[in-house]
Design a protein around this motif. Structure first.
Motif, PDB file in Angstrom:
ATOM      1  N   GLY A 239      50.008   8.961   5.861  1.00  0.00           N
ATOM      2  CA  GLY A 239      50.661   9.989   5.052  1.00  0.00           C
ATOM      3  C   GLY A 239      51.708   9.385   4.140  1.00  0.00           C
ATOM      4  N   SER A 247      44.702  16.839  10.531  1.00  0.00           N
ATOM      5  CA  SER A 247      45.742  17.061  11.511  1.00  0.00           C
ATOM      6  C   SER A 247      45.143  17.583  12.813  1.00  0.00           C
ATOM      7  CB  SER A 247      46.764  18.041  10.969  1.00  0.00           C
ATOM      8  OG  SER A 247      46.094  19.177  10.502  1.00  0.00           O
ATOM      9  N   GLN A 282      54.818  24.118   5.382  1.00  0.00           N
ATOM     10  CA  GLN A 282      55.798  23.198   5.963  1.00  0.00           C
ATOM     11  C   GLN A 282      56.652  23.886   7.034  1.00  0.00           C
ATOM     12  OE1 GLN A 282      55.049  20.106   4.836  1.00  0.00           O
ATOM     13  NE2 GLN A 282      53.676  21.378   3.611  1.00  0.00           N
ATOM     14  N   ASN A 285      55.012  24.357  10.347  1.00  0.00           N
ATOM     15  CA  ASN A 285      54.479  23.185  11.034  1.00  0.00           C
ATOM     16  C   ASN A 285      55.592  22.537  11.866  1.00  0.00           C
ATOM     17  OD1 ASN A 285      53.657  20.453  11.585  1.00  0.00           O
ATOM     18  ND2 ASN A 285      51.969  20.815  10.165  1.00  0.00           N
ATOM     19  N   LYS A 288      56.267  18.696  11.472  1.00  0.00           N
ATOM     20  CA  LYS A 288      56.941  18.294  10.241  1.00  0.00           C
ATOM     21  C   LYS A 288      58.417  18.689  10.285  1.00  0.00           C
ATOM     22  CE  LYS A 288      52.870  18.250   7.347  1.00  0.00           C
ATOM     23  NZ  LYS A 288      52.085  18.941   6.331  1.00  0.00           N
ATOM     24  N   THR A 328      56.282  13.160   0.406  1.00  0.00           N
ATOM     25  CA  THR A 328      55.112  12.663   1.138  1.00  0.00           C
ATOM     26  C   THR A 328      54.246  13.835   1.602  1.00  0.00           C
ATOM     27  OG1 THR A 328      56.411  10.814   1.926  1.00  0.00           O
ATOM     28  CG2 THR A 328      54.400  11.265   3.126  1.00  0.00           C
ATOM     29  N   TYR A 329      54.900  14.864   2.130  1.00  0.00           N
ATOM     30  CA  TYR A 329      54.154  16.051   2.572  1.00  0.00           C
ATOM     31  C   TYR A 329      53.462  16.718   1.376  1.00  0.00           C
ATOM     32  CZ  TYR A 329      56.795  15.806   6.968  1.00  0.00           C
ATOM     33  OH  TYR A 329      57.343  15.412   8.156  1.00  0.00           O
ATOM     34  N   SER A 332      50.325  14.849   0.384  1.00  0.00           N
ATOM     35  CA  SER A 332      49.283  15.103   1.379  1.00  0.00           C
ATOM     36  C   SER A 332      48.711  16.516   1.202  1.00  0.00           C
ATOM     37  CB  SER A 332      49.888  14.916   2.770  1.00  0.00           C
ATOM     38  OG  SER A 332      49.086  15.490   3.729  1.00  0.00           O
TER      39      SER A 332
END
Lengths: 377, 236
Positions: A239, A247, A282, A285, A288, A328-329, A332
């Motif tokens: 990632g 995931s 986000q 999750n 995260k 980064t998220y 992805s």
């Protein structure tokens, strides 16, 4: 015919090959040569210098500052069982292999974690020797004590996973453990007799935990956890390198946040839709959020323990790390097959990112700004 | 006027070993075209080439309008794990800028039709494969594009949903949409499709209506299953 030992060794070999391939994918030779190698060299130089001369900053730091670092280390990682999905077919005729593979997996994990703990404690040793004036036996015993503590954390972590506790339920359990172990580590570092007692107590509890886990018949959980643990770090590494990984499976039926699919933005357009989908993905999750909470926690901790002149720098660095993680998220997220189904224009992506980063950074920015204000006042 | 025109010289996952070669066909508005072939024949590669998500493509794929008016329903449902079913529909509505009230009405109607009304605020990861497939279909029918690319939609669907899907595809065709339908369910393809493409080992070995394929295969009364097997035997 393959024996249980051969099967286990084969799985360990495959595991190492897999992890090495992940590292090779993320760190090609240019990154290794121009990024990793210089960082490792500088770090080694810095570390060796710690053994030669005690830097001034080490004296400024309070002795107990090392305890939260140790606690974070203890809570990281997991036990590996090496149970796989297809085992159900093979092991039906040999049910005793289930617990045999589990036992080997647990022993292997504990061995790996012992080596990791040894390395970690060696890294911390200049600090420990300076502040606690550990003798050779006390220092060696501390490695055993730290390994024992790490194993206890890992087994408790396993128990929480099997009970399918959400992050909100795990939090209080870990909070209690952190409080208890803060006192335990403090006492152990200051008195050899306490360390011996705690190590013996841990040593007595450990066989029971080992037996419980190796005989627990939870095939479905075992293989799900194994799959998740196997890809835990590789997903993070890939990632960060901007590569998409699938995931772990989700078992929730409805989300806790926005349970009725409420909208964030009144105006419906492509960039609002994209930003909203990202933010909801986000905040729902747990993994995260946990990574982000760790960044915030480490930043706050660093800001508190460093000399006052460096507080601002720590807070800015922490905020930078937070933004980097969100980015980064985001990368992805954009690479996910679902988002790629929709014809977003580059301008939509850009505007969506501008909205998303502003909202996603707000909690960290406000928290860090309040801390900074507190320091100034 | 053609909705989609495909002229692929070769395509695949690297230049040294193309998976499909010399494929030419077109889909006109108001036409359902069936894409049939064995596993590994190149159907998925062809679909990826149309969607422009293939690594190597030599040739041309052109659309009548913008490519944005294409809806793709993949064989394996894809979704965002942390968004509810309704939020997936909201996302689609945002991208295609559907008018709010019309979106709500259409979305609710489609959810009711596919028995998903009480699941609208659930996460799709908790759905069965069939329900996930229905979700993908609802998104596609919500957008109402000019061209549908539907990959193996019948696997995992219950009989009621299969019937609804067939009816919806026919309705969309009647409203002028072009539909490319990849499937192994030859009985359904025979009844539903206006034209059929047969692909074998990366090459298009037949393109025509059922009657034209009957002529080509020499099976005047043959079913699509018989015709398909005859065409494959001949192409070896």
């Amino acid at each position: 015919m393959m024996t249980c030992n051969q099967l286990f060794i084969d799985r360990v070999k495959r595991e190492w090959r897999y992890q090495i391939s992940v590292w090779r994918t993320a760190v090609d030779w240019t990154v290794a040569l121009y990024v990793v190698l210089p960082i490792v060299t500088v770090f080694l130089y810095f570390y060796i210098s710690l053994w030669q001369t005690i830097p001034a900053w080490m004296g400024i730091l309070p002795a107990d500052a090392v305890i939260p670092v140790l606690l974070l280390f203890f809570v990281s990682g997991n036990l590996r069982l090496f149970i796989q999905e297809g085992d159900l077919l093979v092991f039906l005729s040999r049910p005793e292999w289930f617990s045999a593979i589990r036992k080997r997996g647990l022993l292997y994990s504990m061995g790996v974690h012992f080596l990791g703990t040894l390395l970690f404690v060696i890294l911390l040793m200049p600090f420990l020797l300076y502040h606690f004036e550990l003798g050779p036996i006390h220092a060696a015993a501390f490695i055993i004590f730290a390994s024992m503590s790490k194993f206890l954390f890992l087994f408790v972590g396993e128990w929480l996973e099997i009970r399918r506790y959400s992050l909100w339920k795990k939090g209080p359990v870990y909070a209690v453990m952190f409080a208890v172990f803060f006192a335990v580590i403090h006492l152990s570092l200051n008195a050899f007799v306490w360390m011996t007692m705690f190590t013996l107590a841990g040593g007595m509890a450990l066989p029971g935990m080992f037996q419980w886990r190796s005989h627990l018949h939870a095939f479905s959980y075992d293989q799900q956890l194994e799959r998740r643990h196997r890809t835990k770090y590789s997903s993070l590494i890939l990632g960060v390198a901007g590569m998409k990984t699938s995931s772990a499976e989700t078992i929730r039926k409805s989300p806790l946040i926005f349970p009725k699919s409420g909208r964030l933005f009144r105006n419906r357009n492509p960039y609002n839709g994209l930003a909203e989908a990202f933010i909801k993905s986000q905040v729902r999750n747990g993994k995260k959020l946990f990574y982000l909470a760790q960044i915030l926690g480490i930043t706050l901790y660093a800001a508190i323990v460093v000399p006052p002149g460096l507080t601002g720098l720590m807070l800015v660095a922490g905020l930078g790390m937070w933004i980097y993680m969100i980015h980064t998220y985001w990368r992805s997220f954009l690479q996910s097959s679902t988002i790629r189904l929709f014809p977003f224009l580059p301008s939509d992506r850009k505007r969506a990112w501008n909205r998303a980063i502003m909202i996603a950074t707000l909690p960290a920015a406000v928290t860090l700004a309040l801390v900074w204000a507190g320091f100034i006042l | 006027m053609e909705q989609l025109r495909v002229h692929i010289k070769q395509a695949g996952y690297d230049t040294s070993s193309p998976v499909i070669r010399d494929i030419r066909f077109a889909i006109r508005p108001g036409e359902i075209v069936g894409l049939i072939g064995a596993n590994g024949a190149g159907k998925s590669t062809l679909i990826k080439s149309i969607l422009n998500v293939i690594d190597y493509l030599e040739g041309d794929v052109s659309f009548q309008g913008k490519q944005e008016t294409l809806a793709y329903v993949p064989e394996q449902p894809i979704y965002l794990e942390d968004l509810t079913l309704w939020e997936h529909l909201e996302l689609a509505a945002s991208v295609y800028q559907l008018e709010q009230e019309q979106f709500r009405q259409n979305a609710d109607r489609l959810l009711l039709l596919f028995d998903l009304q009480d699941k609208k605020h659930r996460l799709p990861s908790s759905f069965s494969k069939g329900m996930q497939q229905k979700m993908m279909l609802v998104i596609a029918f919500l957008i109402r594009p000019a061209l549908y690319v539907v990959d193996e939609p019948f696997i995992g669907l219950d009989p009621k949903a299969t019937r609804i899907l067939i009816q919806r595809l026919e309705q969309e065709r009647d409203h002028g949409a072009g539909i490319l339908l990849s499937t192994h369910v030859l009985d359904t393809a025979e009844k539903l499709c206006d034209r059929l493409l047969v692909i074998d080992r990366g090459r298009l070995i037949a393109d025509g209506t059922l009657e034209e394929l009957r002529l080509q295969s020499g099976l005047a009364e043959g079913s699509l299953t018989d015709i398909y097997h005859r065409l494959l035997e001949r192409s070896i």
